[in-house]
Design a protein around this motif. Sequence first.
Motif, short mmCIF file in Angstrom:
data_model
loop_
_atom_site.label_atom_id
_atom_site.label_comp_id
_atom_site.label_asym_id
_atom_site.label_seq_id
_atom_site.Cartn_x
_atom_site.Cartn_y
_atom_site.Cartn_z
N MET A 20 0.84 -1.20 0.00
CA MET A 20 0.00 0.00 0.00
C MET A 20 0.87 1.26 0.00
O MET A 20 0.55 2.24 -0.68
CB MET A 20 -0.94 0.00 1.21
CG MET A 20 -2.00 -1.08 1.15
SD MET A 20 -2.93 -1.23 2.68
CE MET A 20 -4.05 0.14 2.50
N GLY A 21 1.97 1.22 0.74
CA GLY A 21 2.87 2.36 0.78
C GLY A 21 3.50 2.64 -0.58
O GLY A 21 3.65 3.80 -0.98
N THR A 22 3.86 1.58 -1.29
CA THR A 22 4.42 1.73 -2.63
C THR A 22 3.41 2.38 -3.56
O THR A 22 3.72 3.34 -4.27
CB THR A 22 4.86 0.36 -3.19
OG1 THR A 22 5.80 -0.23 -2.31
CG2 THR A 22 5.46 0.49 -4.58
N LEU A 23 2.19 1.87 -3.54
CA LEU A 23 1.13 2.44 -4.39
C LEU A 23 0.82 3.88 -3.98
O LEU A 23 0.61 4.75 -4.83
CB LEU A 23 -0.13 1.58 -4.33
CG LEU A 23 0.01 0.19 -4.94
CD1 LEU A 23 -1.28 -0.60 -4.76
CD2 LEU A 23 0.39 0.26 -6.41
N ARG A 24 0.82 4.14 -2.68
CA ARG A 24 0.54 5.50 -2.19
C ARG A 24 1.58 6.49 -2.71
O ARG A 24 1.24 7.57 -3.18
CB ARG A 24 0.52 5.51 -0.65
CG ARG A 24 0.26 6.89 -0.05
CD ARG A 24 0.28 6.84 1.47
NE ARG A 24 1.44 6.19 2.03
CZ ARG A 24 2.65 6.76 2.16
NH1 ARG A 24 2.84 8.00 1.77
NH2 ARG A 24 3.65 6.08 2.69
#
Length: 173
Positions: A20-24
């Motif tokens: 999720m952090g990567t996508l964020r």
Amino acid sequence: MTLLLQLSLIFFARVLDVSMGTLRMLLIVKGRRLHAAAIGFFEVIIYIVALGWVVNSLDEPLNLFIYALGFAAGNYVGIFLEEKLALGYVCVQVIPSIKSQPIINLLREEGYGVTVIEAIGKNGPKNILNVYSARKNLNKLLFLISELDNAAFTAIMDAKKTVGGYYKQQKAK
């Protein structure tokens, strides 16, 4: 909670929050603030829960190892997901090694907008072709270029935001 269940929860929670952090981060770069904020909200909740499980059992070094393993796997999964989503647009700059008109004609026949810039290269006049495309169509675009000129110099740049112009028309399914 059994040890195997606890380790699984730590691992999968970490994979999820790092993905999720990567996508964020990618959404932030693309200027999609609201989506990035929503993902960040859930990301931090999952992160704190997973971290809590590890911190509350520091006497179990395996928990820390699984936490780190989940972090590494989360990076891999996040990049994989981003590649599959292929958000946004790219600018593909092509400097053909042959006459550029056949490439220009093919790309335009396929519905791509092509802007031609005259330039001077080491061996004389050249054309630089600028083609903007949705990232999800990048492989097809590169294939079309290589069909006619597999020695063309090609540079691919992310376009943070585009306004106006001509883009390949999507065919209705």
